[in-house]
Design a protein around this motif. Structure first.
Motif, PDB file in Angstrom:
ATOM      1  N   LEU A 189       6.059  11.570   3.066  1.00  0.00           N
ATOM      2  CA  LEU A 189       5.875  10.117   3.107  1.00  0.00           C
ATOM      3  C   LEU A 189       4.597   9.703   2.381  1.00  0.00           C
ATOM      4  O   LEU A 189       4.556   8.680   1.692  1.00  0.00           O
ATOM      5  CB  LEU A 189       5.805   9.645   4.559  1.00  0.00           C
ATOM      6  CG  LEU A 189       7.124   9.324   5.265  1.00  0.00           C
ATOM      7  CD1 LEU A 189       6.850   8.808   6.665  1.00  0.00           C
ATOM      8  CD2 LEU A 189       7.938   8.310   4.494  1.00  0.00           C
ATOM      9  N   ARG A 190       3.543  10.507   2.541  1.00  0.00           N
ATOM     10  CA  ARG A 190       2.279  10.194   1.879  1.00  0.00           C
ATOM     11  C   ARG A 190       2.454  10.156   0.357  1.00  0.00           C
ATOM     12  O   ARG A 190       1.910   9.287  -0.326  1.00  0.00           O
ATOM     13  CB  ARG A 190       1.222  11.230   2.263  1.00  0.00           C
ATOM     14  CG  ARG A 190      -0.158  10.928   1.685  1.00  0.00           C
ATOM     15  CD  ARG A 190      -1.027  12.175   1.751  1.00  0.00           C
ATOM     16  NE  ARG A 190      -1.330  12.548   3.108  1.00  0.00           N
ATOM     17  CZ  ARG A 190      -2.389  12.091   3.783  1.00  0.00           C
ATOM     18  NH1 ARG A 190      -3.201  11.232   3.230  1.00  0.00           N
ATOM     19  NH2 ARG A 190      -2.602  12.501   5.011  1.00  0.00           N
ATOM     20  N   LEU A 191       3.224  11.113  -0.161  1.00  0.00           N
ATOM     21  CA  LEU A 191       3.469  11.148  -1.603  1.00  0.00           C
ATOM     22  C   LEU A 191       4.403  10.028  -2.040  1.00  0.00           C
ATOM     23  O   LEU A 191       4.304   9.519  -3.154  1.00  0.00           O
ATOM     24  CB  LEU A 191       4.060  12.506  -1.989  1.00  0.00           C
ATOM     25  CG  LEU A 191       3.124  13.708  -1.821  1.00  0.00           C
ATOM     26  CD1 LEU A 191       3.880  15.002  -2.036  1.00  0.00           C
ATOM     27  CD2 LEU A 191       1.941  13.610  -2.791  1.00  0.00           C
ATOM     28  N   GLN A 192       5.329   9.676  -1.168  1.00  0.00           N
ATOM     29  CA  GLN A 192       6.283   8.627  -1.517  1.00  0.00           C
ATOM     30  C   GLN A 192       5.628   7.248  -1.513  1.00  0.00           C
ATOM     31  O   GLN A 192       5.981   6.384  -2.331  1.00  0.00           O
ATOM     32  CB  GLN A 192       7.441   8.641  -0.530  1.00  0.00           C
ATOM     33  CG  GLN A 192       8.591   7.711  -0.896  1.00  0.00           C
ATOM     34  CD  GLN A 192       9.759   7.866   0.059  1.00  0.00           C
ATOM     35  OE1 GLN A 192       9.736   8.709   0.951  1.00  0.00           O
ATOM     36  NE2 GLN A 192      10.792   7.060  -0.122  1.00  0.00           N
ATOM     37  N   TYR A 193       4.661   7.057  -0.601  1.00  0.00           N
ATOM     38  CA  TYR A 193       3.978   5.764  -0.505  1.00  0.00           C
ATOM     39  C   TYR A 193       2.477   5.999  -0.550  1.00  0.00           C
ATOM     40  O   TYR A 193       1.805   6.036   0.482  1.00  0.00           O
ATOM     41  CB  TYR A 193       4.368   5.045   0.788  1.00  0.00           C
ATOM     42  CG  TYR A 193       5.845   4.749   0.889  1.00  0.00           C
ATOM     43  CD1 TYR A 193       6.401   3.680   0.202  1.00  0.00           C
ATOM     44  CD2 TYR A 193       6.690   5.564   1.637  1.00  0.00           C
ATOM     45  CE1 TYR A 193       7.758   3.407   0.272  1.00  0.00           C
ATOM     46  CE2 TYR A 193       8.048   5.295   1.714  1.00  0.00           C
ATOM     47  CZ  TYR A 193       8.578   4.215   1.027  1.00  0.00           C
ATOM     48  OH  TYR A 193       9.914   3.955   1.098  1.00  0.00           O
ATOM     49  N   PRO A 194       1.922   6.215  -1.744  1.00  0.00           N
ATOM     50  CA  PRO A 194       0.490   6.538  -1.866  1.00  0.00           C
ATOM     51  C   PRO A 194      -0.377   5.414  -1.304  1.00  0.00           C
ATOM     52  O   PRO A 194      -0.115   4.241  -1.503  1.00  0.00           O
ATOM     53  CB  PRO A 194       0.296   6.659  -3.392  1.00  0.00           C
ATOM     54  CG  PRO A 194       1.662   6.853  -3.950  1.00  0.00           C
ATOM     55  CD  PRO A 194       2.591   6.141  -3.042  1.00  0.00           C
ATOM     56  N   GLY A 195      -1.388   5.797  -0.572  1.00  0.00           N
ATOM     57  CA  GLY A 195      -2.352   4.837  -0.068  1.00  0.00           C
ATOM     58  C   GLY A 195      -2.073   4.326   1.325  1.00  0.00           C
ATOM     59  O   GLY A 195      -3.007   3.961   2.046  1.00  0.00           O
ATOM     60  N   TYR A 196      -0.811   4.284   1.740  1.00  0.00           N
ATOM     61  CA  TYR A 196      -0.520   3.705   3.045  1.00  0.00           C
ATOM     62  C   TYR A 196      -0.985   4.614   4.185  1.00  0.00           C
ATOM     63  O   TYR A 196      -1.486   4.130   5.204  1.00  0.00           O
ATOM     64  CB  TYR A 196       0.973   3.417   3.190  1.00  0.00           C
ATOM     65  CG  TYR A 196       1.302   2.618   4.424  1.00  0.00           C
ATOM     66  CD1 TYR A 196       0.990   1.263   4.492  1.00  0.00           C
ATOM     67  CD2 TYR A 196       1.887   3.206   5.537  1.00  0.00           C
ATOM     68  CE1 TYR A 196       1.272   0.518   5.624  1.00  0.00           C
ATOM     69  CE2 TYR A 196       2.168   2.464   6.674  1.00  0.00           C
ATOM     70  CZ  TYR A 196       1.859   1.126   6.711  1.00  0.00           C
ATOM     71  OH  TYR A 196       2.123   0.398   7.836  1.00  0.00           O
ATOM     72  N   ALA A 197      -0.815   5.931   4.014  1.00  0.00           N
ATOM     73  CA  ALA A 197      -1.279   6.861   5.054  1.00  0.00           C
ATOM     74  C   ALA A 197      -2.790   6.733   5.247  1.00  0.00           C
ATOM     75  O   ALA A 197      -3.286   6.800   6.377  1.00  0.00           O
ATOM     76  CB  ALA A 197      -0.908   8.291   4.680  1.00  0.00           C
ATOM     77  N   GLU A 198      -3.510   6.525   4.145  1.00  0.00           N
ATOM     78  CA  GLU A 198      -4.955   6.374   4.257  1.00  0.00           C
ATOM     79  C   GLU A 198      -5.324   5.128   5.054  1.00  0.00           C
ATOM     80  O   GLU A 198      -6.269   5.129   5.841  1.00  0.00           O
ATOM     81  CB  GLU A 198      -5.583   6.301   2.864  1.00  0.00           C
ATOM     82  CG  GLU A 198      -5.667   7.628   2.133  1.00  0.00           C
ATOM     83  CD  GLU A 198      -4.312   8.115   1.624  1.00  0.00           C
ATOM     84  OE1 GLU A 198      -3.349   7.319   1.662  1.00  0.00           O
ATOM     85  OE2 GLU A 198      -4.208   9.280   1.208  1.00  0.00           O
ATOM     86  N   LYS A 199      -4.556   4.059   4.883  1.00  0.00           N
ATOM     87  CA  LYS A 199      -4.807   2.842   5.662  1.00  0.00           C
ATOM     88  C   LYS A 199      -4.617   3.092   7.157  1.00  0.00           C
ATOM     89  O   LYS A 199      -5.405   2.626   7.984  1.00  0.00           O
ATOM     90  CB  LYS A 199      -3.882   1.724   5.194  1.00  0.00           C
ATOM     91  CG  LYS A 199      -4.168   1.208   3.797  1.00  0.00           C
ATOM     92  CD  LYS A 199      -3.212   0.071   3.446  1.00  0.00           C
ATOM     93  CE  LYS A 199      -3.477  -0.465   2.043  1.00  0.00           C
ATOM     94  NZ  LYS A 199      -2.546  -1.554   1.680  1.00  0.00           N
ATOM     95  N   LEU A 200      -3.558   3.844   7.499  1.00  0.00           N
ATOM     96  CA  LEU A 200      -3.313   4.142   8.912  1.00  0.00           C
ATOM     97  C   LEU A 200      -4.413   5.038   9.475  1.00  0.00           C
ATOM     98  O   LEU A 200      -4.840   4.873  10.632  1.00  0.00           O
ATOM     99  CB  LEU A 200      -1.954   4.813   9.079  1.00  0.00           C
ATOM    100  CG  LEU A 200      -0.725   3.928   8.866  1.00  0.00           C
ATOM    101  CD1 LEU A 200       0.545   4.753   9.046  1.00  0.00           C
ATOM    102  CD2 LEU A 200      -0.711   2.752   9.830  1.00  0.00           C
ATOM    103  N   GLU A 201      -4.873   6.002   8.674  1.00  0.00           N
ATOM    104  CA  GLU A 201      -5.928   6.899   9.144  1.00  0.00           C
ATOM    105  C   GLU A 201      -7.235   6.138   9.341  1.00  0.00           C
ATOM    106  O   GLU A 201      -7.986   6.394  10.293  1.00  0.00           O
ATOM    107  CB  GLU A 201      -6.101   8.044   8.156  1.00  0.00           C
ATOM    108  CG  GLU A 201      -4.930   9.023   8.177  1.00  0.00           C
ATOM    109  CD  GLU A 201      -5.008  10.057   7.069  1.00  0.00           C
ATOM    110  OE1 GLU A 201      -5.853   9.889   6.170  1.00  0.00           O
ATOM    111  OE2 GLU A 201      -4.223  11.020   7.115  1.00  0.00           O
ATOM    112  N   ARG A 202      -7.518   5.182   8.444  1.00  0.00           N
ATOM    113  CA  ARG A 202      -8.711   4.360   8.624  1.00  0.00           C
ATOM    114  C   ARG A 202      -8.596   3.523   9.903  1.00  0.00           C
ATOM    115  O   ARG A 202      -9.566   3.347  10.647  1.00  0.00           O
ATOM    116  CB  ARG A 202      -8.899   3.447   7.418  1.00  0.00           C
ATOM    117  CG  ARG A 202      -9.310   4.159   6.139  1.00  0.00           C
ATOM    118  CD  ARG A 202      -9.461   3.182   4.984  1.00  0.00           C
ATOM    119  NE  ARG A 202      -9.772   3.865   3.753  1.00  0.00           N
ATOM    120  CZ  ARG A 202     -10.992   4.227   3.384  1.00  0.00           C
ATOM    121  NH1 ARG A 202     -12.016   3.956   4.178  1.00  0.00           N
ATOM    122  NH2 ARG A 202     -11.190   4.843   2.249  1.00  0.00           N
TER     123      ARG A 202
END
Length: 834
Positions: free
Chosen positions: A631-644
């Motif tokens: 999912l992280r590769l499919q939607y770059p940047g969104y996982a980082e938002k959730l982790e923040r």
């Protein structure tokens, strides 16, 4: 009536309710049986003191009790919505959905079968019209499973079985009351022999109208609650108003079933509110409704029981025979469901296999209660129902209810004991001995540490240690004598314990506000499924449930279709964001499991079992990480938002703990603490909302990562991203089959695929493409394309691909360079007419 006297009587009834629960526990009888018995005694006592010549001192109290405004409308409009609404809020709907087929079949079919069985049996042995007989059948077809469910829980019966019984009972009441309304209409209109087809034809209208009313008003209520996110009392007040407005609106305005409307509203609130309300508000809301439902259920039972002596005043000998007919027909109808329909559903894999002892307990535990009495009271109050039918309905419904409470209710626990359901299985018995031994060893170590820190008398310490040592030695000896647990069973018990600890960890994370209430509901449902599958299927059952917890459901396929074919991206974006947050929350929870395995599991089951469970947990974590990385590769940047977001929420939680500790230590006063907590609440409100997933923007970022398109400008990238369709494939999934007519080009955003043709195999990875050769040479495919890892693909069909090639010189040049490396003549594709 004097308001002071009414208040005193109601207060006394609450006192009776408070005393009934410990009395029921002491006598080992169902709570409802004790309430009914106390209500009957109060009613009989009031009649006795009013008519006796012994004393007139208690006449005002007796008259007030008998004159209480106990009408059917009080039950149907005040108490019933409360009971139904709370039942839906307390359900684990995600697990109920897994069993919706047996729940619906058992509920609806059981009501119809019971209504018809009782109705036609009465019509054959009495002179009542068929409509009145079917009306009685609908009244007595409702069941109260609280007694049998509580006993099933106490004897560790399968949770899925108890869940099906609860779901059946909820919908059973709704269906029975809907049928009651239909046959009541036939009786009041003077139609003695209605056609069953006419009755059933109106049934869908009542259900659909009620369901739509409940859903719409519940959505409005959730919207209002979300607006008042910082006003918990306002949210609670809206929730209290909702079931009554829904019930009245459906009954009086729409002409639909108020019961169905309340059930639909409760289910809607249960599904949508956890994601819109703060976790503590949702927990407090459910706690409030638990209290309201407890009071409503107890009051409806005790008030209905007050009427029983009056309803049975005119009973005749012939009526007792009819009561026997009702009892026999109802038991036969229940037996047909349990021994006919239930095994059929189990054979079709739609329901769990229910062993014979449990079916016997379910048959004998089909108690009737306050809903049956309330419906009977509605008939006796109606001026449009003939007097003889009123009398018989009241007597038969009341007599049948008394039979289930007095005969079945008082003997249910004895039946459970005779069936052997109160005994631990050999595995659980052996496990309990081991748990006692390990726990006592831990206690001895902690007590030794504690006594060493205090200046206690050594003689007392030695005496107590000797006494405790004897108990520990006996426990260890018992464990050694019964050490007959197979390794297979130890693994099963270890997995059940591991899933149970996972559930406790989820609740802890929820209290700490590390994960949202909505995700906690899903994770708790998955943990329950792990426990049940491990109990039934052991290691394989646990692994199946673990895979299912991160699998794409049918909803994803529908959302993907809406996005790709109809350009409706909302459902896919919402479900993908849910999946992101779910996997992130699951990762946080699973990382806490290893310590539990090294501690409790190892001490109880030994090192070898602990290592085996650790290995299974590691594989589960790896599978989850792979899914998250895809999912992280499919939607770059969104996982980082959730982790923040997670880091910010964790920071606020730790900050709150520090302020609370300082307040408890007296370092800051109440005014300062209140101000600090208000500031924290404002910051938490800003970080509570989940980041929005923009699929179109994420796809642009994904396309931009391809080296093939890295030289394109922003306008060309956006055009290309709009043309692509995103596809996520599991490992081992076939993307294209040999000789297929699909002429599309696929670009690999993440993962890897394998092309197999004859004895040759090619593997392609991130940044590669396939499908161009078949399009270029205008021939059928000569190789299967299969994923060898979770893979994210971008797809272009031939028409869009050729159109983009004509417009984009940058894409032409990029494809030429890529095709030359693979020996493909790109000119055939660029100029097909040559």
């Amino acid at each position: 009536m004097d308001i002071v006297l009414i208040t005193a009587i109601i207060s006394a009834l609450f006192l009776v309710i408070g005393l009934a629960e410990p009395l029921a526990v002491r006598l080992r009888l169902p709570f409802s049986v004790i309430l009914a018995a106390l209500g009957i005694l109060i009613g009989m006592g009031a009649i006795f003191f009013l008519r006796t010549d012994l004393t007139d001192a208690l006449n005002p109290v007796a008259e007030a009790i008998l004159a209480l405004p106990i009408r059917s409308n009080v039950f149907l409009y005040v108490f019933l919505p409360t009971l139904l609404f709370q039942a839906t809020l307390g359900m684990n709907l995600r697990r109920m959905i897994d069993d919706w087929v047996p729940i619906l079949m058992l509920a609806i079919v059981a009501v119809v079968v019971a209504t018809l069985s009782v109705g036609y049996a009465l019509s054959m042995v009495s002179s009542m019209p068929l409509a009145a007989c079917l009306l009685i059948g609908a009244i007595v077809s409702t069941t109260d499973p609280s007694a049998v469910v509580s006993i099933f829980r106490s004897v560790s019966a399968p949770r899925r079985l108890a869940r099906i019984i609860e779901g059946e009972s909820l919908l059973n009441d709704a269906a029975a009351i809907a049928l009651f309304g239909l046959f009541m209409g036939f009786v009041t209109l003077g139609q003695p022999d209605p056609k069953l087809s006419d009755a059933l034809a109106q049934f869908p209208v009542l259900i659909v109208g009620g369901a739509l009313t409940g859903w719409i008003l519940a959505r409005v209520a959730v919207w209002l609650m979300a607006i008042f996110a910082n006003h918990e009392l306002a949210q609670l007040s809206i929730s209290v108003a909702l079931p009554y407005l829904v019930y009245i609106g459906a009954e009086q305005s729409v002409g639909a079933s108020g019961v169905i409307a309340v059930v639909a509203a409760g289910l809607t609130l249960n599904l949508t509110a956890p994601g819109r309300l703060p976790p503590q508000s949702w927990a407090n809301l459910r706690e409030l409704w638990n209290i309201l439902a407890h009071w409503a259920g107890a009051l409806i039972f005790i008030l209905a029981a007050l009427l029983i002596p009056r309803l049975l005043e005119e009973v005749r000998l012939s009526d007792i025979t009819l009561i026997g007919v009702v009892v026999l027909a109802a038991v036969v109808a229940r037996a047909l469901i349990l021994y006919g329909l239930l095994p059929l559903l189990s054979f079709l894999k739609l329901s769990p296999v229910v062993e014979r002892p449990y079916r016997v307990a379910m048959l004998w535990g089909g108690l009737r209660g306050a809903v049956t009495l309330a419906l009977a009271l509605a008939v006796t109050e109606s001026l449009r129902v003939p007097d003889d039918i009123q009398r018989l309905v009241g007597i038969l419904a009341t007599g049948f209810t008394l039979f289930t409470l007095v005969v079945q209710g008082t003997t249910l626990r004895w039946v459970i004991k005779k069936l052997g359901l109160d005994q631990l299985s050999p595995i659980d018995e052996a496990l309990s001995r081991q748990v006692v031994a390990v726990s006592l060893q831990t206690v001895r170590e902690k007590v030794a540490e504690i006594t060493s820190n205090y200046d206690l008398s050594q003689d007392i310490v030695r005496a107590e240690a000797k006494r405790f040592g004897g108990r520990l030695e006996k426990a260890i000896q018992s464990t050694e004598d019964g050490a007959d647990i197979l390794d297979k069973d130890r693994v099963t018990l270890g997995l059940i314990a591991l899933a149970g600890h996972e559930r406790d960890t989820i609740l802890l994370r929820l209290r700490e506000k590390t994960i949202s209430a909505r995700m906690a509901e899903q994770l708790l449902s998955d943990a329950d499924q792990l426990i049940e599958n491990a109990r039934v299927g052991g290691r394989n059952g646990y692994q199946r449930a673990a895979k299912r917890s991160i699998a794409y459901g049918p909803g994803f396929r529908v959302a993907d279709f809406l996005h790709n074919r109809l350009q409706i991206s909302g459902p896919l974006a919402r479900m993908t964001a849910d999946r992101f947050e779910l996997l992130l929350s699951q990762r946080l929870v699973l990382r806490d499991m290893d310590r539990f395995i090294s501690g409790r599991i190892r001490r109880i089951h030994g090192r070898r079992i602990a290592e085996l469970l650790r290995e299974m947990l590691a594989r589960r974590v790896e599978t989850m990480e792979t899914a998250f990385e895809g999912l992280r590769l499919q939607y770059p940047g969104y996982a980082e938002k959730l982790e923040r977001r997670f880091i910010r929420r964790t920071t606020l939680r730790l900050e709150e703990q520090e302020y609370t500790a300082m307040r408890e230590d007296g370092m800051i006063g109440a005014e300062v603490f209140t101000k600090l907590m208000q500031d924290l609440a404002e910051k938490r409100a800003k970080d509570e909302a989940r980041p929005t997933l923009d699929i179109a923007l994420q796809r642009i970022e994904l396309v931009r990562q391809f080296p093939l398109f890295s030289e394109m400008d922003d306008a060309e990238i956006k055009t290309l991203a709009r043309a692509f369709q995103t596809r996520y494939a599991k490992a081992g999934e076939i993307i294209l089959r040999k000789n297929s007519a699909d002429k599309s080009v696929y670009f690999i955003a993440s993962g890897a695929v394998e092309l197999q043709r004859a004895a040759q195999t090619w593997r392609l990875g991130r940044g590669d493409m396939f499908g161009l050769m078949a399009m270029t040479r205008n021939k059928a495919r000569r190789a299967d394309v299969r994923t060898i890892a979770p893979t994210t693909l971008l797809r272009l069909n031939e028409q869009k691909f050729r159109r983009l090639l004509e417009r984009s010189t940058a894409l032409q040049q990029a494809l030429k360079e890529s095709a030359e490396k693979r020996g493909i003549d790109i000119d055939e594709l660029l100029h097909p007419e040559v």
